[in-house]
Design an enzyme around this catalytic site. Sequence first.
Site, PDB file in Angstrom:
ATOM      1  N   ARG A   5       0.803  -1.225   0.000  1.00  0.00           N
ATOM      2  CA  ARG A   5       0.000   0.000   0.000  1.00  0.00           C
ATOM      3  C   ARG A   5       0.836   1.275   0.000  1.00  0.00           C
ATOM      4  O   ARG A   5       0.435   2.299   0.534  1.00  0.00           O
ATOM      5  CB  ARG A   5      -0.958   0.010   1.187  1.00  0.00           C
ATOM      6  N   SER A  78     -10.920   0.940   5.211  1.00  0.00           N
ATOM      7  CA  SER A  78      -9.865   0.781   6.205  1.00  0.00           C
ATOM      8  C   SER A  78      -9.056   2.079   6.217  1.00  0.00           C
ATOM      9  O   SER A  78      -8.242   2.317   5.342  1.00  0.00           O
ATOM     10  CB  SER A  78      -8.986  -0.419   5.826  1.00  0.00           C
ATOM     11  N   GLU A 174      -4.821   5.829   5.525  1.00  0.00           N
ATOM     12  CA  GLU A 174      -4.635   4.988   4.339  1.00  0.00           C
ATOM     13  C   GLU A 174      -4.987   5.753   3.058  1.00  0.00           C
ATOM     14  O   GLU A 174      -4.229   5.744   2.115  1.00  0.00           O
ATOM     15  CB  GLU A 174      -5.521   3.737   4.484  1.00  0.00           C
TER      16      GLU A 174
END
Length: 181
Positions: A5, A78, A174
């Site tokens: 990520r 998330s 995120e």
Amino acid sequence: MFAYRDSLFRQQPERFWITNITLKLYKKPKLKLGYTGLKQKLETMGCHAPRPVDVANAVSELRLQKLPEPKVLANAGSFFKNPIIKNAQLERLLVDYPQLPHWPQEAGFSKVSAAWMIQDCGWKGHRVGDVGVSPAHALILINFGCASGAQLWQLANDIQQTVKLKFNLQLIPEPRIIQAE
């Protein structure tokens, strides 16, 4: 250049553009079954020698259990990354919080659970007006009605401050945050 990520493209979005990509794929898949509950889910699906499609289906089913359907309940998914910290810092945290979930990373580092820390700070299921934290998973921020992006961002900041005060760790969002000028 690339990490889970993360990449230079994410860190410096104005600097780099992707114009071409070449992928090197393995002929024999290298399945990673470390996702929480994945091995158990595959067993319940009767997959004793899972194929990539089985793993993808199992992960999708597991995520659906935690993540509300955005068409039904608007959510930011998330929201925070799991912090990666030095093992020495982890050892200090484990003195006061021995149940803190953690996973070894490259030499000298471990990943710790952002969801667990958020929950331990009392945020799981917490709601302020039309924004809140999912009662099913502490990493999921929800818009229960007509909340603005600013209200969601305020909730995220409040969570970050609480975790910082209690655990001395800064949670990193995120999603990429773009604020209006």
